[in-house]
Write an enzyme that holds these catalytic residues in place. Structure first.
Site, mmCIF file in Angstrom:
data_model
loop_
_atom_site.group_PDB
_atom_site.id
_atom_site.type_symbol
_atom_site.label_atom_id
_atom_site.label_comp_id
_atom_site.label_asym_id
_atom_site.label_seq_id
_atom_site.Cartn_x
_atom_site.Cartn_y
_atom_site.Cartn_z
ATOM 1 N N ALA A 36 0.850 -1.194 0.000
ATOM 2 C CA ALA A 36 0.000 0.000 0.000
ATOM 3 C C ALA A 36 0.884 1.243 0.000
ATOM 4 O O ALA A 36 1.840 1.324 0.765
ATOM 5 C CB ALA A 36 -0.898 0.007 1.230
ATOM 6 N N ASP A 37 0.561 2.188 -0.883
ATOM 7 C CA ASP A 37 1.309 3.448 -0.876
ATOM 8 C C ASP A 37 0.569 4.461 -0.006
ATOM 9 O O ASP A 37 -0.492 4.172 0.551
ATOM 10 C CB ASP A 37 1.547 3.964 -2.298
ATOM 11 C CG ASP A 37 0.249 4.288 -3.043
ATOM 12 O OD1 ASP A 37 -0.766 4.640 -2.400
ATOM 13 O OD2 ASP A 37 0.254 4.221 -4.286
ATOM 14 N N SER A 38 1.145 5.656 0.124
ATOM 15 C CA SER A 38 0.578 6.640 1.056
ATOM 16 C C SER A 38 -0.827 7.075 0.647
ATOM 17 O O SER A 38 -1.680 7.296 1.506
ATOM 18 C CB SER A 38 1.503 7.851 1.182
ATOM 19 O OG SER A 38 1.743 8.422 -0.085
#
Length: 78
Positions: A36-38
């Protein structure tokens, strides 16, 4: 059927990150295991806040990596 916090959270993670719910466990790391990215994390937090009626401060989210950490936070704060 009453869904547990974990079951609801699995559904949110699965929908946001396109991960099979069967691969999500209490020990799963949202960033490391599911990449998961930001931006995805912000979306997940917003979905959690809507679903459970809790507010998750940024500093709290930074300390929660495992699904179990998030479940414990939700249960303690809802």
């Amino acid at each position: 059927i009453i869904m547990t916090t974990f079951e609801k959270l699995k559904k949110i993670i699965s929908e946001q990150l396109y991960v099979d719910e069967s691969k999500i466990t209490m020990d799963s790391d949202i960033v490391e295991d599911f990449e998961a990215d930001s931006i995805e994390m912000v979306d997940i937090v917003m979905d959690i806040e809507d679903e459970f009626g809790v507010e998750i401060p940024d500093d709290a989210m930074e300390t929660m990596h495992r699904i179990g950490d998030v479940v414990e936070y939700i249960d303690a704060n809802k």
